[in-house]
Design a protein around this motif. Structure first.
Motif, mmCIF file in Angstrom:
data_model
loop_
_atom_site.group_PDB
_atom_site.id
_atom_site.type_symbol
_atom_site.label_atom_id
_atom_site.label_comp_id
_atom_site.label_asym_id
_atom_site.label_seq_id
_atom_site.Cartn_x
_atom_site.Cartn_y
_atom_site.Cartn_z
ATOM 1 N N ALA A 56 31.718 36.113 37.406
ATOM 2 C CA ALA A 56 32.024 35.304 38.587
ATOM 3 C C ALA A 56 30.801 35.045 39.448
ATOM 4 O O ALA A 56 30.822 34.149 40.300
ATOM 5 C CB ALA A 56 33.103 35.994 39.417
ATOM 6 N N LEU B 250 29.374 31.447 40.022
ATOM 7 C CA LEU B 250 30.264 30.449 40.606
ATOM 8 C C LEU B 250 29.867 30.121 42.038
ATOM 9 O O LEU B 250 29.258 30.939 42.730
ATOM 10 C CB LEU B 250 31.704 30.958 40.582
ATOM 11 C CG LEU B 250 32.352 31.187 39.216
ATOM 12 C CD1 LEU B 250 33.750 31.767 39.395
ATOM 13 C CD2 LEU B 250 32.419 29.878 38.430
ATOM 14 N N GLY C 299 34.517 29.276 45.009
ATOM 15 C CA GLY C 299 35.185 29.724 43.797
ATOM 16 C C GLY C 299 35.264 31.233 43.714
ATOM 17 O O GLY C 299 36.292 31.793 43.304
ATOM 18 N N ARG C 300 34.191 31.915 44.102
ATOM 19 C CA ARG C 300 34.196 33.384 44.086
ATOM 20 C C ARG C 300 35.222 33.935 45.061
ATOM 21 O O ARG C 300 35.950 34.885 44.748
ATOM 22 C CB ARG C 300 32.807 33.925 44.434
ATOM 23 C CG ARG C 300 31.767 33.712 43.359
ATOM 24 C CD ARG C 300 30.583 34.637 43.566
ATOM 25 N NE ARG C 300 30.001 34.513 44.889
ATOM 26 C CZ ARG C 300 29.059 33.641 45.225
ATOM 27 N NH1 ARG C 300 28.582 32.792 44.324
ATOM 28 N NH2 ARG C 300 28.571 33.610 46.451
ATOM 29 N N LEU D 95 37.943 32.512 46.131
ATOM 30 C CA LEU D 95 39.278 32.267 45.611
ATOM 31 C C LEU D 95 39.645 33.296 44.547
ATOM 32 O O LEU D 95 40.767 33.834 44.527
ATOM 33 C CB LEU D 95 39.372 30.853 45.037
ATOM 34 C CG LEU D 95 40.722 30.471 44.411
ATOM 35 C CD1 LEU D 95 41.837 30.549 45.444
ATOM 36 C CD2 LEU D 95 40.641 29.061 43.807
ATOM 37 N N LEU D 96 38.693 33.607 43.675
ATOM 38 C CA LEU D 96 38.941 34.610 42.639
ATOM 39 C C LEU D 96 39.181 35.986 43.249
ATOM 40 O O LEU D 96 40.045 36.740 42.787
ATOM 41 C CB LEU D 96 37.760 34.661 41.669
ATOM 42 C CG LEU D 96 37.674 33.540 40.644
ATOM 43 C CD1 LEU D 96 36.426 33.709 39.786
ATOM 44 C CD2 LEU D 96 38.912 33.516 39.762
#
Length: 295
Positions: free
Chosen positions: A58, A61, A65-66, A68-69
């Motif tokens: 991750a 990203l 995005g990170r 959200l993950l």
């Protein structure tokens, strides 16, 4: 044989102990059963391990995005352990520096806050050596503090300020020790200096568990005992309340800012059981109180 080393007098302590504080007051709460507990424990640890394995992937990203993950993964961990999450209030928008401060009950506080307000955590250095959780904390950019060495505190505050100055978010549990959820501690002012130095906002957060006992991770409690208690709880609800943010620009010093944040969190405190468990353990010496839990 040498005598045991006394805890540093400046370390925050709580009167909470595993026996009375992890027992649910009032009528007994039925457990989920050993079979379900084993399944939950296996699922929860598998979810944590998955995070350890996927964290390096991750890293490339984009920040959005990170984050959200991280939110999705933390919710998956909580769900695997059988914890139901309720969020009230509106999280602060992304993109600005923010010092998130919350009361501290359990190691569960970390994924709970990260599921809503992900950021770099400030934790005691002992967390680094925890199985699974320690490597994951390091991979997640946790800022570790050595609570036994007071002279390292300015460097920790400076590291926190650098993250905030770069527009990041830092999550701190300023009580410095876990409490069982039926009482709370004083917010230590050190971390608030980083918000003052960078003009960052402070986001108070209130955490409550129902029932409070299974989630509490206090005193000489072990991580294994806490994991099993949570996994075998018939039902465990976690509520995280996002409170009104506080501007550091309206406070002249870190103590004033810490008091304002503590007052905001305390006003949102859930009704305490009566009688309080601390009426029965308040005569315990400080050496028996919570000095091993995450800060």
């Amino acid at each position: 044989m040498s005598a045991p080393t006394a805890p540093s007098p400046w370390l925050p302590t709580a009167p909470c102990t595993p026996g009375p504080c992890t027992a649910h007051p009032g009528p007994a709460v039925p457990a989920a059963g050993a079979g379900r507990g084993v399944l939950r424990l296996a699922a929860g640890l598998a979810a944590v391990l998955l995070g350890v394995l996927l964290a390096p992937l991750a890293a490339p990203l984009p920040a959005a995005g990170r984050l959200l993950l991280v939110r999705c993964w933390c919710r998956a961990v909580l769900r695997a352990f059988g914890v139901r999450v309720r969020v009230t209030g509106r999280p602060a928008p992304e993109g600005g520096p923010l010092l998130v401060v919350a009361n501290h009950v359990s190691w569960l506080d970390v994924p709970l806050v990260a599921a809503v307000l992900p950021g770099r955590m400030l934790a005691k250095r002992e967390v680094r050596s925890w199985p699974l959780f320690g490597p994951l904390a390091a991979l997640g950019g946790t800022l570790f503090i050595d609570r036994d060495r007071l002279r390292t505190l300015p460097a920790t505050v400076a590291a926190t300020a650098r993250v905030l100055a770069a527009g990041g978010r830092v999550v701190v549990f300023p009580e410095g020790s876990t409490w069982c959820g039926r009482a709370s501690g004083v917010f230590r002012p050190a971390a608030f200096q980083a918000a003052l130095d960078t003009g960052s906002g402070v986001q108070p957060v209130r955490i409550d568990y129902r029932p409070a006992g299974p989630a509490a991770f206090v005193g000489e409690d072990t991580l294994g005992a806490s994991l099993w208690r949570i996994a075998t709880a018939r039902r465990l609800d976690a509520e995280i309340r996002i409170l009104d943010p506080i501007s550091s620009l309206h406070h002249p010093d870190r103590r004033s800012l810490a008091r304002a944040a503590q007052s905001t969190v305390a006003r949102e405190s859930a009704n305490l059981p009566s009688p309080s468990v601390h009426q029965r353990v308040s005569d315990r010496p400080a050496s028996a109180s919570s000095v091993r839990t995450p800060s």
